[in-house]
Design an enzyme around this catalytic site. Sequence first.
Site, PDB file in Angstrom:
ATOM      1  N   ASP A  28       0.644  12.366   0.033  1.00  0.00           N
ATOM      2  CA  ASP A  28       0.899  11.920  -1.331  1.00  0.00           C
ATOM      3  C   ASP A  28       0.679  10.425  -1.530  1.00  0.00           C
ATOM      4  O   ASP A  28       0.625   9.655  -0.579  1.00  0.00           O
ATOM      5  CB  ASP A  28       2.356  12.198  -1.692  1.00  0.00           C
ATOM      6  CG  ASP A  28       3.307  11.255  -0.955  1.00  0.00           C
ATOM      7  OD1 ASP A  28       3.249  11.208   0.292  1.00  0.00           O
ATOM      8  OD2 ASP A  28       4.087  10.542  -1.616  1.00  0.00           O
ATOM      9  N   ASP A  70       1.627  15.168   9.408  1.00  0.00           N
ATOM     10  CA  ASP A  70       0.443  15.018   8.550  1.00  0.00           C
ATOM     11  C   ASP A  70      -0.471  13.888   9.009  1.00  0.00           C
ATOM     12  O   ASP A  70      -1.683  14.053   9.092  1.00  0.00           O
ATOM     13  CB  ASP A  70       0.837  14.834   7.073  1.00  0.00           C
ATOM     14  CG  ASP A  70       1.776  13.653   6.832  1.00  0.00           C
ATOM     15  OD1 ASP A  70       2.295  13.070   7.812  1.00  0.00           O
ATOM     16  OD2 ASP A  70       2.015  13.305   5.662  1.00  0.00           O
ATOM     17  N   LYS A  88      -4.676   7.451  12.196  1.00  0.00           N
ATOM     18  CA  LYS A  88      -5.304   6.167  11.850  1.00  0.00           C
ATOM     19  C   LYS A  88      -4.972   5.193  12.975  1.00  0.00           C
ATOM     20  O   LYS A  88      -4.061   4.378  12.846  1.00  0.00           O
ATOM     21  CB  LYS A  88      -4.708   5.631  10.541  1.00  0.00           C
ATOM     22  CG  LYS A  88      -5.211   6.291   9.285  1.00  0.00           C
ATOM     23  CD  LYS A  88      -4.946   5.452   8.040  1.00  0.00           C
ATOM     24  CE  LYS A  88      -3.596   5.720   7.453  1.00  0.00           C
ATOM     25  NZ  LYS A  88      -3.449   5.232   6.052  1.00  0.00           N
ATOM     26  N   ASP A 113       0.313   6.757  11.385  1.00  0.00           N
ATOM     27  CA  ASP A 113      -0.153   5.487  10.835  1.00  0.00           C
ATOM     28  C   ASP A 113       0.356   4.370  11.759  1.00  0.00           C
ATOM     29  O   ASP A 113      -0.263   4.087  12.778  1.00  0.00           O
ATOM     30  CB  ASP A 113       0.407   5.395   9.406  1.00  0.00           C
ATOM     31  CG  ASP A 113      -0.104   4.207   8.634  1.00  0.00           C
ATOM     32  OD1 ASP A 113      -1.268   3.837   8.804  1.00  0.00           O
ATOM     33  OD2 ASP A 113       0.667   3.637   7.842  1.00  0.00           O
TER      34      ASP A 113
END
Length: 183
Positions: free
Chosen positions: A165, A106, A137, A109
């Site tokens: 989420d 998904d 990111k 990071d």
Amino acid sequence: MLTDIQEYKSRIKNVLIRKDEIDKKLAEYGALITREYEGKPLLVVSILKGAFVFLADLERHIDIPFETGFMAAQSYYEGTDSSGEVTITYDLTQDISRYHVLIAEDIIDTGRTLKKIVEMLKERSPLSLKVITLLDKPSRRQVGFEADYTLFTIPDKFVIGYGLDCAEYFRNLPYIAEYDTKE
Ligand code: IMP
Ligand code: MG
């Protein structure tokens, strides 16, 4: 537990990526995967839970025979902060040495989750191993890791929706939104 509808809605700050923008990218990358893996034994692996919505929609744009596998990793959270530790809580059931493996994630990071999963899967000698991520990111990276395919690069904001989420809520939003931490 979050049950108050006003509180729930007030956490959705602004839409960063609309559903139609996501759909366009899915069609593009589905076609690319179709071309790249035609005639090869393909296993598409989803990292639960965050990638389940992305994977389900992406798979419907892939027009060749392939199998699906699941793995679950837990890297998070206290709220919106990374704990730094990654645990594999559910592993693949397939013997991946017979497959070209494409991992669908998904979001990247810090990079810790995928780095660990990729190292682990490489030891099992798949025919090839690539990573496709819905979001990246890059400004948050702690360990060196790059995906082979990235649908969207986003700034350092905590996002929700389309599988992502906050404390298990908001995965169902059809778009990607910024989460309002109200700080
Ligand atoms: P990494 O190991 O730090 O790269 O983190 C990867 C995991 O952290 C993702 O699979 C997500 O579950 C979670 N994560 C990172 N950033 C966000 C975000 O902005 N929203 C929701 N989940 C996130
Ligand atoms: Mg998560």
